[in-house]
Design a protein around this motif. Structure first.
Motif, PDB file in Angstrom:
ATOM      1  N   GLY A  59       0.820  -1.212   0.000  1.00 53.53           N
ATOM      2  CA  GLY A  59       0.000   0.000   0.000  1.00 53.53           C
ATOM      3  C   GLY A  59       0.850   1.256   0.000  1.00 53.53           C
ATOM      4  N   PHE A  60       1.929   1.229   0.787  1.00 56.21           N
ATOM      5  CA  PHE A  60       2.856   2.367   0.810  1.00 56.21           C
ATOM      6  C   PHE A  60       3.437   2.608  -0.583  1.00 56.21           C
ATOM      7  N   HIS A  61       3.869   1.551  -1.248  1.00 56.25           N
ATOM      8  CA  HIS A  61       4.458   1.711  -2.577  1.00 56.25           C
ATOM      9  C   HIS A  61       3.428   2.226  -3.584  1.00 56.25           C
ATOM     10  N   LEU A  62       2.207   1.680  -3.524  1.00 57.59           N
ATOM     11  CA  LEU A  62       1.173   2.118  -4.454  1.00 57.59           C
ATOM     12  C   LEU A  62       0.882   3.607  -4.289  1.00 57.59           C
ATOM     13  N   ALA A  63       0.920   4.081  -3.044  1.00 55.76           N
ATOM     14  CA  ALA A  63       0.578   5.482  -2.773  1.00 55.76           C
ATOM     15  C   ALA A  63       1.721   6.448  -3.046  1.00 55.76           C
ATOM     16  N   THR A  64       2.965   5.959  -2.912  1.00 52.83           N
ATOM     17  CA  THR A  64       4.105   6.881  -2.969  1.00 52.83           C
ATOM     18  C   THR A  64       5.085   6.596  -4.112  1.00 52.83           C
ATOM     19  N   GLY A  65       5.083   5.373  -4.611  1.00 53.42           N
ATOM     20  CA  GLY A  65       6.071   4.982  -5.615  1.00 53.42           C
ATOM     21  C   GLY A  65       7.430   4.680  -5.022  1.00 53.42           C
ATOM     22  N   LYS A  66       7.539   4.786  -3.692  1.00 51.83           N
ATOM     23  CA  LYS A  66       8.829   4.553  -3.034  1.00 51.83           C
ATOM     24  C   LYS A  66       8.940   3.104  -2.551  1.00 51.83           C
ATOM     25  N   ILE A  67      10.156   2.724  -2.172  1.00 53.45           N
ATOM     26  CA  ILE A  67      10.421   1.331  -1.789  1.00 53.45           C
ATOM     27  C   ILE A  67      10.357   1.177  -0.267  1.00 53.45           C
ATOM     28  N   PRO A  68       9.493   0.298   0.219  1.00 53.02           N
ATOM     29  CA  PRO A  68       9.344   0.065   1.657  1.00 53.02           C
ATOM     30  C   PRO A  68      10.245  -1.068   2.145  1.00 53.02           C
ATOM     31  N   VAL A  69      10.335  -1.180   3.469  1.00 53.51           N
ATOM     32  CA  VAL A  69      11.101  -2.244   4.106  1.00 53.51           C
ATOM     33  C   VAL A  69      10.185  -3.026   5.043  1.00 53.51           C
ATOM     34  N   VAL A  70      10.301  -4.356   4.997  1.00 55.78           N
ATOM     35  CA  VAL A  70       9.583  -5.236   5.923  1.00 55.78           C
ATOM     36  C   VAL A  70      10.620  -6.016   6.723  1.00 55.78           C
ATOM     37  N   TYR A  71      10.569  -5.911   8.056  1.00 57.97           N
ATOM     38  CA  TYR A  71      11.513  -6.655   8.892  1.00 57.97           C
ATOM     39  C   TYR A  71      10.792  -7.762   9.654  1.00 57.97           C
ATOM     40  N   TYR A 114       1.967  -8.074  -9.504  1.00 57.93           N
ATOM     41  CA  TYR A 114       1.909  -6.609  -9.462  1.00 57.93           C
ATOM     42  C   TYR A 114       3.281  -5.942  -9.498  1.00 57.93           C
ATOM     43  N   ALA A 115       4.336  -6.744  -9.393  1.00 60.06           N
ATOM     44  CA  ALA A 115       5.700  -6.200  -9.457  1.00 60.06           C
ATOM     45  C   ALA A 115       5.899  -5.050  -8.467  1.00 60.06           C
ATOM     46  N   ILE A 116       5.667  -5.339  -7.190  1.00 61.35           N
ATOM     47  CA  ILE A 116       5.816  -4.336  -6.137  1.00 61.35           C
ATOM     48  C   ILE A 116       7.136  -4.589  -5.409  1.00 61.35           C
ATOM     49  N   PRO A 117       8.096  -3.673  -5.508  1.00 62.14           N
ATOM     50  CA  PRO A 117       9.409  -3.892  -4.893  1.00 62.14           C
ATOM     51  C   PRO A 117       9.399  -3.667  -3.386  1.00 62.14           C
ATOM     52  N   VAL A 118       9.958  -4.613  -2.655  1.00 61.49           N
ATOM     53  CA  VAL A 118      10.055  -4.526  -1.200  1.00 61.49           C
ATOM     54  C   VAL A 118      11.431  -5.039  -0.785  1.00 61.49           C
ATOM     55  N   ILE A 119      12.012  -4.386   0.205  1.00 59.31           N
ATOM     56  CA  ILE A 119      13.241  -4.886   0.824  1.00 59.31           C
ATOM     57  C   ILE A 119      12.858  -5.561   2.138  1.00 59.31           C
ATOM     58  N   PHE A 120      13.278  -6.807   2.290  1.00 62.72           N
ATOM     59  CA  PHE A 120      13.065  -7.535   3.537  1.00 62.72           C
ATOM     60  C   PHE A 120      14.344  -7.515   4.366  1.00 62.72           C
ATOM     61  N   ILE A 121      14.191  -7.372   5.667  1.00 62.47           N
ATOM     62  CA  ILE A 121      15.304  -7.547   6.601  1.00 62.47           C
ATOM     63  C   ILE A 121      14.912  -8.711   7.510  1.00 62.47           C
ATOM     64  N   VAL A 122      15.689  -9.783   7.442  1.00 58.29           N
ATOM     65  CA  VAL A 122      15.301 -11.045   8.071  1.00 58.29           C
ATOM     66  C   VAL A 122      16.329 -11.462   9.121  1.00 58.29           C
ATOM     67  N   GLY A 123      15.888 -11.599  10.372  1.00 61.57           N
ATOM     68  CA  GLY A 123      16.758 -12.106  11.431  1.00 61.57           C
ATOM     69  C   GLY A 123      16.931 -13.607  11.278  1.00 61.57           C
ATOM     70  N   TRP A 124      18.176 -14.052  11.207  1.00 60.10           N
ATOM     71  CA  TRP A 124      18.460 -15.463  10.920  1.00 60.10           C
ATOM     72  C   TRP A 124      18.623 -16.264  12.210  1.00 60.10           C
ATOM     73  N   ARG A 125      17.499 -16.689  12.775  1.00 59.01           N
ATOM     74  CA  ARG A 125      17.541 -17.615  13.900  1.00 59.01           C
ATOM     75  C   ARG A 125      17.810 -19.021  13.373  1.00 59.01           C
ATOM     76  N   LYS A 159      18.900  -2.644  -8.789  1.00 61.32           N
ATOM     77  CA  LYS A 159      18.637  -3.107 -10.155  1.00 61.32           C
ATOM     78  C   LYS A 159      17.434  -4.041 -10.202  1.00 61.32           C
ATOM     79  N   VAL A 160      17.313  -4.945  -9.228  1.00 63.73           N
ATOM     80  CA  VAL A 160      16.173  -5.869  -9.229  1.00 63.73           C
ATOM     81  C   VAL A 160      14.911  -5.175  -8.722  1.00 63.73           C
ATOM     82  N   LEU A 161      15.069  -4.264  -7.769  1.00 66.54           N
ATOM     83  CA  LEU A 161      13.914  -3.514  -7.274  1.00 66.54           C
ATOM     84  C   LEU A 161      13.312  -2.657  -8.380  1.00 66.54           C
ATOM     85  N   ALA A 162      14.155  -2.148  -9.270  1.00 68.46           N
ATOM     86  CA  ALA A 162      13.691  -1.277 -10.359  1.00 68.46           C
ATOM     87  C   ALA A 162      12.768  -1.998 -11.330  1.00 68.46           C
TER      88      ALA A 162
END
Length: 373
Positions: A56-68, A90-101, A151-154
């Motif tokens: 939703g953030f990307h759709l509204a702003t065109g910017k890239i969000p982060v999900v942790y 929908y090709a919506i770019p997101v950066i994930f930050i994942v804690g590796w337990r 490059k992949v987010l683009a």
């Protein structure tokens, strides 16, 4: 790596996530910088919820969000990652930050072992580019990885930074408090005393650890309890499955507010089925305490009203020991589905241990006990 530097390199101003102890530095940084702010930082009910917020953030702003998230949350995020975010949808770019337990070769709790083994593979199987950050990873390496990610987010693909234990440093100190009076361990002692020999299904995190130690301190068997050490949000559904198949036996579920929020639809299923032998106790401290204390939204909603709307014939909220004992006894004696929300302080003993039996031993002992009922 300094957490502030990671945030700077990523360059996003919107984060949504579910807290993780491995990402505590990031969580504290975000709480210090933004607090809870729907424009910049949201703690979601579950990781799939966070992915959708990010969309939703990307759709509204065109910017890239982060999900942790902790890597256990990959299961919750697979559906939106595959059917919403993916570049073939929908090709919506997101950066994930994942804690590796449960990273292979590093000792961790049993619920993290297999998840740790498949963490990177799951992301790669979903077409998500990955880069692992450890204690020795330099800022220049992360910067170079982010340049490749761009490059992949683009082109509408996703990317993930996987965070090893102790990799993020220099977070601000954030203190998490609430107005609760009763300690969770104290609440559990009352439940154990009232439940007697009844089976208990307890939620993931410190509640199950404290329940295990209470049994040991009391000289009681651990066979009465199923400790849901992983699978956050599913203990009430496990308890429902036990209750409907043991209709003459009272079953207790000890739940937490973060767990209830993560899969709240379970309450609707429980309320629709109305098992007369199930008592659902929700210990609510308004926090993801086991992974650091970041807030949930449970302090700003009415869980008892939600339970009643879901079909629970009995739902109450208590804030002190006297009322807790009264409601536990009433629930025990009424033979009707009941929910008791218990307001709780944030905090636990510094020397709180972990179960000394394996998850498999816990399951086997619990099943053998159920056979006798």
């Amino acid at each position: 790596m300094r957490v502030e530097k990671l945030v700077e390199i990523i360059g996003s101003d919107f984060y949504a996530g579910v807290p993780d102890s491995q990402l505590k530095a990031l969580c504290n940084y975000l709480m210090d910088k933004y607090g809870i702010d729907p424009l910049h930082h949201v703690i979601g009910a579950n990781e799939g919820n966070c992915a959708a917020l990010a969309a939703g953030f990307h759709l509204a702003t065109g910017k890239i969000p982060v999900v942790y998230m902790q890597n256990s949350g990959e299961g919750n995020v697979i559906n939106p990652a595959a059917s919403l975010l993916n570049d073939q949808v929908y090709a919506i770019p997101v950066i994930f930050i994942v804690g590796w337990r449960g990273e292979p070769g590093i000792h961790d709790e049993p619920q993290h072992i297999y998840q740790g083994e498949v963490t990177v593979k799951l992301l790669e199987d979903m077409g998500i580019a990955t880069f692992i950050i450890g204690k020795e990873t330099g800022d220049d390496e992360v910067f170079a990885a982010m340049e490749e990610f761009k490059k992949v987010l683009a082109v509408g693909k996703n990317a993930a930074f996987i965070i090893r234990r102790g990799a993020l440093t220099d977070a601000p100190k954030v203190e998490y408090r609430n107005s609760g009076v009763m300690a969770r361990e104290e609440i559990l002692r009352h439940i154990v005393k009232m439940s007697g020999r009844d089976p208990i299904v307890s939620t993931t995190g410190k509640a199950s650890r404290e329940l295990f130690e209470i049994r040991a301190a009391n000289g009681q068997s651990h066979k009465y309890d199923f400790l849901t050490v992983g699978s956050m949000g599913h203990s009430s559904s496990i308890a429902l499955g036990v209750a409907v198949n043991k209709p003459k036996q009272r079953i207790w579920c000890v739940d937490g507010d973060g767990a209830v929020l993560m899969h709240m639809g379970a309450m609707a299923v429980i309320g629709a089925n109305k098992p007369e032998n199930l008592i659902h106790v929700v210990i609510n401290n308004g926090a993801h305490e086991t992974v650091g204390g970041m807030p949930t939204v449970a302090d700003s909603i009415d869980l008892t009203a939600i339970a009643k709307a879901c079909g629970y014939p009995n739902a109450v909220c208590v804030e002190n020991c006297e009322d807790l004992n009264k409601e536990l006894e009433a629930a025990k004696n009424r033979h009707e589905l009941s929910m008791i929300e218990v307001k709780c302080a944030i905090g636990a003993r510094e020397d709180l241990g972990r179960p000394t039996t394996t998850a498999l031993e816990n399951k086997q002992n619990f099943m053998e006990y159920l056979k006798t009922l």
